[in-house]
Write a protein that holds these residues in place. Structure first.
Motif, PDB file in Angstrom:
ATOM      1  N   GLU A 167       0.806  -1.218   0.000  1.00 31.88           N
ATOM      2  CA  GLU A 167       0.000   0.000   0.000  1.00 31.88           C
ATOM      3  C   GLU A 167       0.841   1.270   0.000  1.00 31.88           C
ATOM      4  OE1 GLU A 167      -2.593  -0.490   3.315  1.00 31.88           O
ATOM      5  OE2 GLU A 167      -3.344  -2.386   2.546  1.00 31.88           O
ATOM      6  N   VAL A 168       1.910   1.297   0.789  1.00 32.09           N
ATOM      7  CA  VAL A 168       2.700   2.532   0.881  1.00 32.09           C
ATOM      8  C   VAL A 168       3.363   2.893  -0.444  1.00 32.09           C
ATOM      9  CG1 VAL A 168       3.095   2.368   3.371  1.00 32.09           C
ATOM     10  CG2 VAL A 168       4.735   1.340   1.797  1.00 32.09           C
ATOM     11  N   GLN A 169       3.557   1.923  -1.315  1.00 36.70           N
ATOM     12  CA  GLN A 169       4.149   2.167  -2.630  1.00 36.70           C
ATOM     13  C   GLN A 169       3.096   2.233  -3.740  1.00 36.70           C
ATOM     14  OE1 GLN A 169       6.922  -1.182  -2.726  1.00 36.70           O
ATOM     15  NE2 GLN A 169       8.606   0.293  -2.607  1.00 36.70           N
ATOM     16  N   ASN A 170       1.836   1.904  -3.395  1.00 33.77           N
ATOM     17  CA  ASN A 170       0.759   1.812  -4.392  1.00 33.77           C
ATOM     18  C   ASN A 170       1.146   0.860  -5.525  1.00 33.77           C
ATOM     19  OD1 ASN A 170      -1.010   3.701  -3.125  1.00 33.77           O
ATOM     20  ND2 ASN A 170       0.336   5.321  -3.852  1.00 33.77           N
ATOM     21  N   ARG A 171       1.695  -0.275  -5.141  1.00 36.34           N
ATOM     22  CA  ARG A 171       2.145  -1.268  -6.123  1.00 36.34           C
ATOM     23  C   ARG A 171       1.527  -2.638  -5.844  1.00 36.34           C
ATOM     24  NH1 ARG A 171       8.725  -0.506  -6.374  1.00 36.34           N
ATOM     25  NH2 ARG A 171       8.758   1.437  -7.549  1.00 36.34           N
ATOM     26  N   ILE A 172       1.396  -3.401  -6.923  1.00 34.45           N
ATOM     27  CA  ILE A 172       1.077  -4.816  -6.812  1.00 34.45           C
ATOM     28  C   ILE A 172       2.343  -5.579  -7.181  1.00 34.45           C
ATOM     29  CG2 ILE A 172       0.130  -4.914  -9.172  1.00 34.45           C
ATOM     30  CD1 ILE A 172      -1.785  -7.124  -8.133  1.00 34.45           C
ATOM     31  N   TYR A 173       2.744  -6.476  -6.312  1.00 37.28           N
ATOM     32  CA  TYR A 173       3.891  -7.349  -6.564  1.00 37.28           C
ATOM     33  C   TYR A 173       3.341  -8.746  -6.830  1.00 37.28           C
ATOM     34  CZ  TYR A 173       7.232  -3.867  -4.952  1.00 37.28           C
ATOM     35  OH  TYR A 173       8.005  -2.740  -4.840  1.00 37.28           O
ATOM     36  N   PHE A 174       3.951  -9.460  -7.776  1.00 33.46           N
ATOM     37  CA  PHE A 174       3.498 -10.824  -8.041  1.00 33.46           C
ATOM     38  C   PHE A 174       4.651 -11.674  -8.553  1.00 33.46           C
ATOM     39  CE2 PHE A 174       2.703  -8.301 -11.824  1.00 33.46           C
ATOM     40  CZ  PHE A 174       3.027  -9.111 -12.888  1.00 33.46           C
ATOM     41  N   ARG A 175       4.462 -12.986  -8.369  1.00 36.59           N
ATOM     42  CA  ARG A 175       5.453 -13.960  -8.836  1.00 36.59           C
ATOM     43  C   ARG A 175       4.786 -14.899  -9.820  1.00 36.59           C
ATOM     44  NH1 ARG A 175       7.811 -17.269  -4.127  1.00 36.59           N
ATOM     45  NH2 ARG A 175       5.596 -17.466  -3.666  1.00 36.59           N
ATOM     46  N   THR A 176       5.544 -15.256 -10.852  1.00 35.07           N
ATOM     47  CA  THR A 176       5.094 -16.258 -11.815  1.00 35.07           C
ATOM     48  C   THR A 176       6.219 -17.263 -12.010  1.00 35.07           C
ATOM     49  OG1 THR A 176       5.877 -14.944 -13.694  1.00 35.07           O
ATOM     50  CG2 THR A 176       3.566 -14.659 -13.054  1.00 35.07           C
ATOM     51  N   ILE A 177       5.853 -18.422 -12.555  1.00 32.03           N
ATOM     52  CA  ILE A 177       6.861 -19.438 -12.860  1.00 32.03           C
ATOM     53  C   ILE A 177       6.716 -19.831 -14.326  1.00 32.03           C
ATOM     54  CG2 ILE A 177       5.409 -21.354 -12.057  1.00 32.03           C
ATOM     55  CD1 ILE A 177       8.088 -22.646 -11.029  1.00 32.03           C
ATOM     56  N   GLU A 178       7.871 -20.021 -14.960  1.00 32.82           N
ATOM     57  CA  GLU A 178       7.923 -20.364 -16.377  1.00 32.82           C
ATOM     58  C   GLU A 178       8.563 -21.733 -16.539  1.00 32.82           C
ATOM     59  OE1 GLU A 178       9.814 -18.559 -20.530  1.00 32.82           O
ATOM     60  OE2 GLU A 178      10.251 -17.583 -18.618  1.00 32.82           O
ATOM     61  N   ASP A 179       7.933 -22.576 -17.329  1.00 34.73           N
ATOM     62  CA  ASP A 179       8.426 -23.930 -17.591  1.00 34.73           C
ATOM     63  C   ASP A 179       9.572 -23.855 -18.609  1.00 34.73           C
ATOM     64  OD1 ASP A 179       8.712 -26.667 -17.782  1.00 34.73           O
ATOM     65  OD2 ASP A 179       6.933 -26.954 -19.029  1.00 34.73           O
ATOM     66  N   ILE A 180      10.758 -23.439 -18.142  1.00 39.40           N
ATOM     67  CA  ILE A 180      11.868 -23.209 -19.076  1.00 39.40           C
ATOM     68  C   ILE A 180      12.456 -24.493 -19.648  1.00 39.40           C
ATOM     69  CG2 ILE A 180      12.485 -20.942 -18.159  1.00 39.40           C
ATOM     70  CD1 ILE A 180      14.813 -22.306 -16.703  1.00 39.40           C
ATOM     71  N   ASN A 181      12.326 -25.607 -18.937  1.00 41.61           N
ATOM     72  CA  ASN A 181      12.851 -26.866 -19.480  1.00 41.61           C
ATOM     73  C   ASN A 181      11.801 -27.612 -20.312  1.00 41.61           C
ATOM     74  OD1 ASN A 181      11.223 -27.795 -17.416  1.00 41.61           O
ATOM     75  ND2 ASN A 181      12.880 -28.672 -16.210  1.00 41.61           N
ATOM     76  N   LYS A 182      10.635 -27.017 -20.450  1.00 39.92           N
ATOM     77  CA  LYS A 182       9.561 -27.526 -21.327  1.00 39.92           C
ATOM     78  C   LYS A 182       9.212 -28.988 -21.075  1.00 39.92           C
ATOM     79  CE  LYS A 182       9.516 -23.603 -23.573  1.00 39.92           C
ATOM     80  NZ  LYS A 182       8.822 -22.540 -22.901  1.00 39.92           N
ATOM     81  N   ASN A 183       9.206 -29.387 -19.782  1.00 44.73           N
ATOM     82  CA  ASN A 183       8.828 -30.771 -19.470  1.00 44.73           C
ATOM     83  C   ASN A 183       7.347 -30.895 -19.126  1.00 44.73           C
ATOM     84  OD1 ASN A 183       8.730 -29.645 -16.907  1.00 44.73           O
ATOM     85  ND2 ASN A 183      10.110 -31.127 -15.958  1.00 44.73           N
TER      86      ASN A 183
END
Length: 115
Positions: A69-85
């Motif tokens: 809230e103090v930064q007025n930001r949304i932080y988020f994490r995602t994951i990417e299947d880089i080894n394509k398994n």
């Protein structure tokens, strides 16, 4: 749409009324249907639904999100299947991103947390 969250504290502080959504928007596992088995994405819009904008990248599974809230930001994490398994595991890449909620245009920026 799996969840829709009204950002009440942001609205109280900035008078900007926003909704954050988690949803499945494409058939990422190619089984012929869009359902809870596909990759979840993060979206944002004004309270009226206008400016509906995707924040997460295509083919990256949303892990979680949080409002600072103090930064007025949304932080988020995602994951990417880089080894394509076809599975998300410890060998895949986690992306850390944020977006300024009160900016005229929502632009996602990447960052690296302190190790």
């Amino acid at each position: 749409i799996q969840t829709a969250t009204y950002l009440n504290t942001i609205a109280e502080r900035t008078k900007k009324q926003l909704l954050v959504y988690t949803l499945v928007d494409s058939d990422t596992n190619q089984d012929g249907k869009i359902d809870a088995n596909d990759i979840r994405s993060l979206y944002i819009s004004d309270i009226s639904g206008t400016n509906f904008t995707k924040l997460s990248q295509d083919m990256q599974e949303l892990i979680d999100w949080n409002i600072v809230e103090v930064q007025n930001r949304i932080y988020f994490r995602t994951i990417e299947d880089i080894n394509k398994n076809g599975a998300f595991d410890k060998n895949d890449m986690v992306h850390y991103q944020f977006c300024n909620l009160i900016a005229d245009e929502w632009v996602v920026e990447s960052y690296e947390p302190v190790n």
